[in-house]
Design a protein around this motif. Structure first.
Motif, PDB file in Angstrom:
ATOM      1  N   CYS A 246       0.823  -1.210   0.000  1.00 44.35           N
ATOM      2  CA  CYS A 246       0.000   0.000   0.000  1.00 44.35           C
ATOM      3  C   CYS A 246       0.857   1.259   0.000  1.00 44.35           C
ATOM      4  N   ILE A 247       1.888   1.276   0.811  1.00 44.49           N
ATOM      5  CA  ILE A 247       2.773   2.447   0.864  1.00 44.49           C
ATOM      6  C   ILE A 247       3.392   2.688  -0.509  1.00 44.49           C
ATOM      7  N   SER A 248       3.837   1.627  -1.139  1.00 51.20           N
ATOM      8  CA  SER A 248       4.428   1.748  -2.470  1.00 51.20           C
ATOM      9  C   SER A 248       3.405   2.260  -3.485  1.00 51.20           C
ATOM     10  N   GLU A 249       2.236   1.664  -3.493  1.00 51.52           N
ATOM     11  CA  GLU A 249       1.206   2.045  -4.469  1.00 51.52           C
ATOM     12  C   GLU A 249       0.747   3.478  -4.263  1.00 51.52           C
ATOM     13  N   PHE A 250       0.366   3.829  -3.054  1.00 52.18           N
ATOM     14  CA  PHE A 250      -0.107   5.192  -2.799  1.00 52.18           C
ATOM     15  C   PHE A 250       1.019   6.203  -2.960  1.00 52.18           C
ATOM     16  N   GLY A 251       2.229   5.833  -2.568  1.00 52.96           N
ATOM     17  CA  GLY A 251       3.369   6.732  -2.709  1.00 52.96           C
ATOM     18  C   GLY A 251       3.718   7.003  -4.155  1.00 52.96           C
ATOM     19  N   ASN A 252       3.629   5.986  -4.990  1.00 53.36           N
ATOM     20  CA  ASN A 252       3.980   6.140  -6.405  1.00 53.36           C
ATOM     21  C   ASN A 252       2.854   6.721  -7.246  1.00 53.36           C
ATOM     22  N   CYS A 253       1.620   6.430  -6.890  1.00 60.09           N
ATOM     23  CA  CYS A 253       0.491   6.788  -7.761  1.00 60.09           C
ATOM     24  C   CYS A 253      -0.460   7.815  -7.172  1.00 60.09           C
ATOM     25  N   GLY A 254      -0.355   8.081  -5.878  1.00 59.77           N
ATOM     26  CA  GLY A 254      -1.334   8.951  -5.236  1.00 59.77           C
ATOM     27  C   GLY A 254      -2.645   8.205  -5.059  1.00 59.77           C
ATOM     28  N   TYR A 255      -3.576   8.823  -4.375  1.00 56.64           N
ATOM     29  CA  TYR A 255      -4.848   8.158  -4.086  1.00 56.64           C
ATOM     30  C   TYR A 255      -5.664   7.888  -5.343  1.00 56.64           C
ATOM     31  N   GLU A 256      -5.852   8.903  -6.142  1.00 54.70           N
ATOM     32  CA  GLU A 256      -6.745   8.792  -7.299  1.00 54.70           C
ATOM     33  C   GLU A 256      -6.294   7.725  -8.307  1.00 54.70           C
ATOM     34  N   LYS A 257      -5.004   7.659  -8.577  1.00 55.79           N
ATOM     35  CA  LYS A 257      -4.505   6.743  -9.599  1.00 55.79           C
ATOM     36  C   LYS A 257      -4.064   5.398  -9.035  1.00 55.79           C
ATOM     37  N   SER A 258      -4.145   5.243  -7.724  1.00 54.73           N
ATOM     38  CA  SER A 258      -3.738   3.967  -7.135  1.00 54.73           C
ATOM     39  C   SER A 258      -4.770   2.889  -7.449  1.00 54.73           C
ATOM     40  N   SER A 259      -4.303   1.642  -7.396  1.00 52.63           N
ATOM     41  CA  SER A 259      -5.149   0.517  -7.772  1.00 52.63           C
ATOM     42  C   SER A 259      -5.075  -0.589  -6.717  1.00 52.63           C
ATOM     43  N   THR A 260      -6.237  -0.993  -6.233  1.00 52.00           N
ATOM     44  CA  THR A 260      -6.246  -2.128  -5.298  1.00 52.00           C
ATOM     45  C   THR A 260      -5.799  -3.391  -6.017  1.00 52.00           C
ATOM     46  N   ASP A 261      -5.996  -3.470  -7.323  1.00 52.14           N
ATOM     47  CA  ASP A 261      -5.525  -4.639  -8.076  1.00 52.14           C
ATOM     48  C   ASP A 261      -3.999  -4.753  -8.021  1.00 52.14           C
TER      49      ASP A 261
ATOM     50  N   ILE B 210     -10.555  -4.535   4.748  1.00 55.62           N
ATOM     51  CA  ILE B 210     -10.901  -3.119   4.567  1.00 55.62           C
ATOM     52  C   ILE B 210     -12.346  -2.986   4.114  1.00 55.62           C
ATOM     53  N   SER B 211     -12.888  -1.788   4.344  1.00 60.97           N
ATOM     54  CA  SER B 211     -14.230  -1.479   3.855  1.00 60.97           C
ATOM     55  C   SER B 211     -14.186  -0.748   2.522  1.00 60.97           C
ATOM     56  N   SER B 212     -13.087   0.008   2.306  1.00 62.36           N
ATOM     57  CA  SER B 212     -12.981   0.798   1.084  1.00 62.36           C
ATOM     58  C   SER B 212     -11.523   1.186   0.840  1.00 62.36           C
ATOM     59  N   LYS B 213     -11.258   1.609  -0.369  1.00 65.08           N
ATOM     60  CA  LYS B 213      -9.924   2.113  -0.716  1.00 65.08           C
ATOM     61  C   LYS B 213      -9.609   3.349   0.124  1.00 65.08           C
ATOM     62  N   GLU B 214     -10.604   4.186   0.349  1.00 66.63           N
ATOM     63  CA  GLU B 214     -10.394   5.385   1.158  1.00 66.63           C
ATOM     64  C   GLU B 214      -9.974   5.023   2.584  1.00 66.63           C
TER      65      GLU B 214
ATOM     66  N   PHE C 264      -6.380   3.936   2.479  1.00 69.81           N
ATOM     67  CA  PHE C 264      -5.495   5.086   2.311  1.00 69.81           C
ATOM     68  C   PHE C 264      -5.323   5.848   3.622  1.00 69.81           C
ATOM     69  N   LEU C 265      -6.415   6.083   4.331  1.00 70.72           N
ATOM     70  CA  LEU C 265      -6.338   6.809   5.601  1.00 70.72           C
ATOM     71  C   LEU C 265      -5.541   6.018   6.636  1.00 70.72           C
ATOM     72  N   PHE C 266      -5.724   4.713   6.664  1.00 72.79           N
ATOM     73  CA  PHE C 266      -4.953   3.879   7.585  1.00 72.79           C
ATOM     74  C   PHE C 266      -3.466   3.950   7.265  1.00 72.79           C
ATOM     75  N   ILE C 267      -3.132   3.826   5.983  1.00 69.47           N
ATOM     76  CA  ILE C 267      -1.724   3.845   5.565  1.00 69.47           C
ATOM     77  C   ILE C 267      -1.100   5.216   5.838  1.00 69.47           C
ATOM     78  N   THR C 268      -1.851   6.271   5.632  1.00 70.14           N
ATOM     79  CA  THR C 268      -1.351   7.619   5.916  1.00 70.14           C
ATOM     80  C   THR C 268      -1.045   7.758   7.400  1.00 70.14           C
ATOM     81  N   GLU C 269      -1.975   7.345   8.252  1.00 71.03           N
ATOM     82  CA  GLU C 269      -1.766   7.415   9.703  1.00 71.03           C
ATOM     83  C   GLU C 269      -0.599   6.519  10.135  1.00 71.03           C
ATOM     84  N   TYR C 270      -0.542   5.322   9.578  1.00 67.39           N
ATOM     85  CA  TYR C 270       0.545   4.391   9.885  1.00 67.39           C
ATOM     86  C   TYR C 270       1.900   5.015   9.522  1.00 67.39           C
ATOM     87  N   SER C 271       1.974   5.603   8.348  1.00 72.73           N
ATOM     88  CA  SER C 271       3.233   6.205   7.878  1.00 72.73           C
ATOM     89  C   SER C 271       3.657   7.362   8.766  1.00 72.73           C
TER      90      SER C 271
END
Length: 77
Positions: free
Chosen positions: A20-35, A52-56, A59-66
Motif C-alpha cells: 500500500c505504501i508503495s502504491e499510494f506513494g507512487n500513484c497517489g490516491y486517485e490513480k492507485s489501484s487495489t488490483d 478493509i471497507s474501502s480504498k479510502e 489510504f487513511l490507515f496507511i497515511t496514519e501508519y506512515s
C-alpha cells in the motif's frame, strides 16, 4: 481497518502495508489501484476486502501508519 486485519500474521500484514505504501506513494490516491496492491501483496481481492471497507479507509490507515512510523523514527534518532 476491519478487526480481521489485526488478527493476521505480522508478516502478511507487513506485506500488505508495504504494498500500500508503495502504491499510494507512487500513484497517489486517485490513480492507485487495489488490483496492483493485491498483486504485490500476494493476496486475493476478496482477501483484501476481508480487511478493509474501502480504498479510502485503506489510504487513511496507511497515511496514519506512515506518520506514526516517521514520528517514531524521528523521535528515536
Amino acid at each position: 481497518m476491519k478487526p480481521a486485519f489485526f488478527n493476521i500474521p505480522e508478516l502478511k500484514r507487513k506485506k500488505i502495508i508495504d504494498a500500500c505504501i508503495s502504491e499510494f506513494g507512487n500513484c497517489g490516491y486517485e490513480k492507485s489501484s487495489t488490483d496492483r496492491i493485491i498483486k504485490v501483496a500476494g493476496i486475493s481481492k476478496g482477501g483484501l476486502y476481508e480487511y478493509i471497507s474501502s480504498k479510502e479507509e485503506l489510504f487513511l490507515f496507511i497515511t496514519e501508519y506512515s506518520y506514526r512510523e516517521l514520528y517514531g523514527f524521528i523521535r528515536d534518532t
